[in-house]
Enzyme design. Structure first.
Site, PDB file in Angstrom:
ATOM      1  N   GLY A   8       0.844  -1.199   0.000  1.00 30.21           N
ATOM      2  CA  GLY A   8       0.000   0.000   0.000  1.00 30.21           C
ATOM      3  C   GLY A   8       0.871   1.238   0.000  1.00 30.21           C
ATOM      4  O   GLY A   8       0.543   2.263   0.581  1.00 30.21           O
ATOM      5  N   SER A  11       0.187   5.387  -1.994  1.00 28.32           N
ATOM      6  CA  SER A  11      -0.642   6.524  -1.582  1.00 28.32           C
ATOM      7  C   SER A  11      -0.794   6.510  -0.061  1.00 28.32           C
ATOM      8  O   SER A  11      -0.406   5.547   0.613  1.00 28.32           O
ATOM      9  CB  SER A  11      -2.034   6.472  -2.237  1.00 28.32           C
ATOM     10  OG  SER A  11      -2.740   5.328  -1.813  1.00 28.32           O
ATOM     11  N   GLY A  12      -1.365   7.597   0.474  1.00 26.41           N
ATOM     12  CA  GLY A  12      -1.758   7.644   1.873  1.00 26.41           C
ATOM     13  C   GLY A  12      -0.639   7.408   2.867  1.00 26.41           C
ATOM     14  O   GLY A  12       0.493   7.878   2.694  1.00 26.41           O
ATOM     15  N   GLY A  14       1.030   4.705   3.620  1.00 23.92           N
ATOM     16  CA  GLY A  14       2.166   3.944   3.122  1.00 23.92           C
ATOM     17  C   GLY A  14       3.165   4.798   2.371  1.00 23.92           C
ATOM     18  O   GLY A  14       4.376   4.687   2.577  1.00 23.92           O
ATOM     19  N   SER A 133      -6.815  -0.782  12.764  1.00 25.38           N
ATOM     20  CA  SER A 133      -7.703   0.364  12.880  1.00 25.38           C
ATOM     21  C   SER A 133      -8.531   0.239  14.147  1.00 25.38           C
ATOM     22  O   SER A 133      -8.863  -0.870  14.583  1.00 25.38           O
ATOM     23  CB  SER A 133      -8.645   0.444  11.673  1.00 25.38           C
ATOM     24  OG  SER A 133      -9.639   1.434  11.881  1.00 25.38           O
ATOM     25  N   TYR A 159     -15.141  -4.498   7.221  1.00 23.60           N
ATOM     26  CA  TYR A 159     -13.859  -3.805   7.402  1.00 23.60           C
ATOM     27  C   TYR A 159     -13.366  -3.953   8.840  1.00 23.60           C
ATOM     28  O   TYR A 159     -12.191  -4.259   9.087  1.00 23.60           O
ATOM     29  CB  TYR A 159     -14.021  -2.326   7.043  1.00 23.60           C
ATOM     30  CG  TYR A 159     -12.762  -1.515   7.255  1.00 23.60           C
ATOM     31  CD1 TYR A 159     -11.686  -1.622   6.389  1.00 23.60           C
ATOM     32  CD2 TYR A 159     -12.648  -0.643   8.334  1.00 23.60           C
ATOM     33  CE1 TYR A 159     -10.524  -0.903   6.588  1.00 23.60           C
ATOM     34  CE2 TYR A 159     -11.497   0.094   8.544  1.00 23.60           C
ATOM     35  CZ  TYR A 159     -10.431  -0.034   7.663  1.00 23.60           C
ATOM     36  OH  TYR A 159      -9.282   0.691   7.878  1.00 23.60           O
TER      37      TYR A 159
END
Length: 268
Positions: A8, A11-12, A14, A133, A159
């Site tokens: 990952g 983007s974000g 990572g 999370s 999720y």
């Protein structure tokens, strides 16, 4: 110089962490799904650290691509110091992968479980950082049902269950693989393109209290590089604080059952 694999990484959180690792002088290996975003990430990491990072494309909804990724990493790197299992996301509508599993549990749990297992011997003395999370409290993984049911599917519950699986995997890895140091963490509610549906995506882009990817990336880097005396093997972190996850995510019996079911599912 440490060799850091970031899934990952295009983007974000990572990508933010990858740039920070590069700035430290580490050898960064990026893994991403989208070729265009991966190419853009390679350029950003190169600018942050001076050297062009190795990069691999893999779609975690296809376990054969995860196996090919592991083969590529094993062939290219005699040592891996950190594996950051950061890839993941939310699937809006029920979908089964080509492998026959519900897409959320495969992309967020089974794929990183398989990748880590395939790299296991190369990870002796290394560290595994799993991006979980706080949403793990909203779902409990069912080791007996990894295929899912379209009639009862809920994106947030799926999720949450997959993120609980990340925490359970971390704790069980610490028990089964004492020579691999494993931690999981909540990165904060991060300003990214995360989520499914227009309203959710707008929230994760513009809500004023969100954590920046850079701040979350700093936490990932800290967990990957802090002395072992400062971090607990198998622990779950919120910020720099060891935190007890929801009861189902610290159930050792569930962790062991999930491990065995996951290993069977991916052929390990």
């Amino acid at each position: 110089m440490a060799t850091i694999v970031v899934t990952g990484g295009s983007s974000g959180v990572g990508l933010a962490a990858a740039k920070q690792f590069a700035a430290r002088g580490d050898e960064v290996v990026l893994v991403g799904r989208d070729p265009r975003r991966l190419a853009a990430a390679v350029a950003q990491v190169k600018a942050a650290g001076g050297g062009e990072p190795a990069h691999f494309r893999a779609d975690f909804e296809r376990l054969d691509e995860v196996r090919a990724l592991a083969d590529g990493l094993l062939a290219a790197f005699p040592r891996i110091d950190v594996l950051a299992n950061n890839a993941g996301g939310m699937v809006g509508d029920f979908r089964r992968t080509v492998d026959g599993f519900e897409a959320t549990v495969q992309g967020n749990h089974l794929a990183p479980f398989l990748l880590t297992s395939l790299l296991r011997e190369r990870l002796r003395g290394a560290r595994v950082v799993n991006t979980a999370s706080r949403a793990h409290a909203q779902g409990r993984p069912d080791p007996g049902d990894l295929t899912g049911d379209a009639r009862t599917y809920n994106a947030w519950r799926a999720y949450g269950a997959s993120k609980a699986a990340n925490i359970l995997f971390t704790a069980e890895a610490a028990r089964r693989w004492p020579d691999v140091f494993s931690v999981s963490f909540h990165p904060g509610v991060v300003r990214t393109n995360f989520g499914t549906g227009r309203v959710t995506r707008l929230f994760y882009k513009y809500a004023p209290f969100l954590v920046t990817p850079e701040k979350a990336g700093e936490l990932l880097v800290w967990l990957a590089t802090a002395p072992e005396a400062d971090v607990v093997n198998g622990g779950y972190y919120m910020g720099h604080k060891l935190t007890a996850p929801a009861p189902h995510a610290r159930d050792a019996a569930l962790a062991a059952t999930l491990w065995d079911a996951s290993a069977k599912a991916v052929g390990r």
